[in-house]
Design a protein around this motif. Structure first.
Motif, short mmCIF file in Angstrom:
data_model
loop_
_atom_site.label_atom_id
_atom_site.label_comp_id
_atom_site.label_asym_id
_atom_site.label_seq_id
_atom_site.Cartn_x
_atom_site.Cartn_y
_atom_site.Cartn_z
N MET A 1 0.81 -1.19 0.00
CA MET A 1 0.00 0.00 0.00
C MET A 1 0.85 1.26 0.00
O MET A 1 0.50 2.24 -0.64
N PHE A 2 1.98 1.24 0.72
CA PHE A 2 2.85 2.40 0.76
C PHE A 2 4.18 2.06 0.10
O PHE A 2 4.66 0.95 0.18
N ASN A 3 4.79 3.04 -0.54
CA ASN A 3 6.08 2.88 -1.17
C ASN A 3 6.98 3.95 -0.59
O ASN A 3 7.00 5.08 -1.05
N CYS A 4 7.76 3.59 0.47
CA CYS A 4 8.56 4.58 1.18
C CYS A 4 9.93 4.83 0.54
O CYS A 4 10.66 5.69 0.99
N ASN A 5 10.28 4.09 -0.47
CA ASN A 5 11.54 4.29 -1.16
C ASN A 5 11.31 4.47 -2.66
O ASN A 5 11.83 3.71 -3.46
N PRO A 6 10.53 5.46 -3.05
CA PRO A 6 10.25 5.59 -4.48
C PRO A 6 11.44 6.18 -5.23
O PRO A 6 12.25 6.91 -4.66
N GLU A 7 11.52 5.85 -6.49
CA GLU A 7 12.51 6.44 -7.38
C GLU A 7 11.94 7.79 -7.82
O GLU A 7 10.96 7.84 -8.55
N ARG A 8 12.53 8.88 -7.35
CA ARG A 8 12.01 10.21 -7.66
C ARG A 8 13.12 11.08 -8.25
O ARG A 8 14.28 10.94 -7.86
N ASN A 9 12.74 11.96 -9.15
CA ASN A 9 13.73 12.91 -9.67
C ASN A 9 13.87 14.07 -8.69
O ASN A 9 13.17 14.14 -7.68
N HIS A 10 14.76 15.00 -8.99
CA HIS A 10 15.07 16.10 -8.07
C HIS A 10 13.84 16.96 -7.79
O HIS A 10 13.60 17.34 -6.63
N THR A 11 13.05 17.29 -8.81
CA THR A 11 11.87 18.15 -8.62
C THR A 11 10.86 17.49 -7.70
O THR A 11 10.30 18.15 -6.82
N GLU A 12 10.63 16.21 -7.87
CA GLU A 12 9.69 15.49 -7.01
C GLU A 12 10.19 15.45 -5.57
O GLU A 12 9.40 15.55 -4.63
N LYS A 13 11.50 15.31 -5.39
CA LYS A 13 12.06 15.30 -4.03
C LYS A 13 11.89 16.66 -3.35
O LYS A 13 11.52 16.72 -2.17
N VAL A 14 12.14 17.73 -4.10
CA VAL A 14 11.99 19.08 -3.54
C VAL A 14 10.52 19.33 -3.19
O VAL A 14 10.21 19.87 -2.13
N MET A 15 9.64 18.94 -4.09
CA MET A 15 8.20 19.12 -3.84
C MET A 15 7.76 18.32 -2.61
O MET A 15 6.97 18.79 -1.80
N SER A 16 8.26 17.11 -2.47
CA SER A 16 7.93 16.28 -1.33
C SER A 16 8.42 16.93 -0.03
O SER A 16 7.71 16.93 0.98
N MET A 17 9.61 17.50 -0.06
CA MET A 17 10.13 18.18 1.14
C MET A 17 9.27 19.41 1.47
O MET A 17 9.00 19.66 2.65
N PHE A 18 8.86 20.14 0.44
CA PHE A 18 7.99 21.30 0.68
C PHE A 18 6.67 20.85 1.30
O PHE A 18 6.18 21.47 2.24
N GLU A 19 6.08 19.78 0.77
CA GLU A 19 4.82 19.27 1.32
C GLU A 19 4.98 18.86 2.77
O GLU A 19 4.11 19.13 3.60
N ARG A 20 6.07 18.19 3.07
CA ARG A 20 6.32 17.76 4.45
C ARG A 20 6.38 18.96 5.39
O ARG A 20 5.88 18.92 6.50
N ALA A 21 7.05 20.02 4.93
CA ALA A 21 7.21 21.20 5.78
C ALA A 21 5.93 22.04 5.87
O ALA A 21 5.65 22.64 6.90
N ALA A 22 5.15 22.08 4.81
CA ALA A 22 3.99 22.97 4.76
C ALA A 22 2.72 22.35 5.33
O ALA A 22 1.92 23.05 5.95
N TYR A 23 2.49 21.07 5.11
CA TYR A 23 1.22 20.46 5.48
C TYR A 23 0.99 20.43 6.99
O TYR A 23 -0.14 20.61 7.45
N THR A 24 2.02 20.20 7.77
CA THR A 24 1.84 20.09 9.22
C THR A 24 1.35 21.39 9.85
O THR A 24 0.35 21.38 10.58
N PRO A 25 1.99 22.54 9.58
CA PRO A 25 1.43 23.79 10.15
C PRO A 25 0.05 24.12 9.59
O PRO A 25 -0.80 24.64 10.32
#
Length: 157
Positions: A1-25
């Motif tokens: 159900m979850f894929n915690c080690n996906p193959e992602r390019n640089h843009t997807e990694k940056v977007m994922s980091m932004f989502e992690r930082a923004a969604y919680t607040p």
């Protein structure tokens, strides 16, 4: 159900980091303000058509906020297409469509009030029924949109 080690390019990694930082607040502040607004609406003794439309917007935002922790989880571990993925997609689109349609209904309601002031004053007792009917129609339309998205997911799997 979850894929915690996906193959992602640089843009997807940056977007994922932004989502992690923004969604919680956003979740913490959004939940706090939505609960506060809900408490304020519960204290109202007399509802107007504007209160009904605003409550509809509150309900849509509250729906989106409640499911935001799953979006946070998706930012950390990508969720494969499943029923949870469909629910997340449905809540995201429900919020967007509900907000757009409700603001459109408010705009139409206000246009009619400005364009036909005497007619609006004569039909003032029916404005709450009109607002409730518009909100009911909006949520029915959103349910149909979500049902069509569910059928699309079944075709992907």
């Amino acid at each position: 159900m979850f894929n915690c080690n996906p193959e992602r390019n640089h843009t997807e990694k940056v977007m994922s980091m932004f989502e992690r930082a923004a969604y919680t607040p956003v979740f913490i502040v959004g939940l706090t303000f939505n609960i506060t607004a809900l408490c304020m609406f519960c204290r109202l003794k007399r509802w107007t058509d504007t209160h009904i439309y605003m409550f509809n917007l509150l309900a849509a935002d509250f729906l989106a906020i409640i499911f935001l922790p799953f979006k946070i989880l998706d930012a950390f571990c990508e969720i494969k297409p499943s029923i949870l993925c469909t629910v997340l997609l449905c809540t995201q689109y429900s919020n967007m469509y509900s907000s757009i349609f409700t603001i459109t209904a408010i705009s139409i309601h206000r246009f009619i009030a400005v364009r036909f002031p005497f007619l609006t004053k004569a039909l003032a007792s029916k404005s709450k029924i009109t607002a409730i009917s518009a909100c009911f129609f909006i949520w029915t339309l959103i349910a149909v949109i979500c049902a069509s998205n569910y059928d699309d997911l079944d075709q992907i799997n």
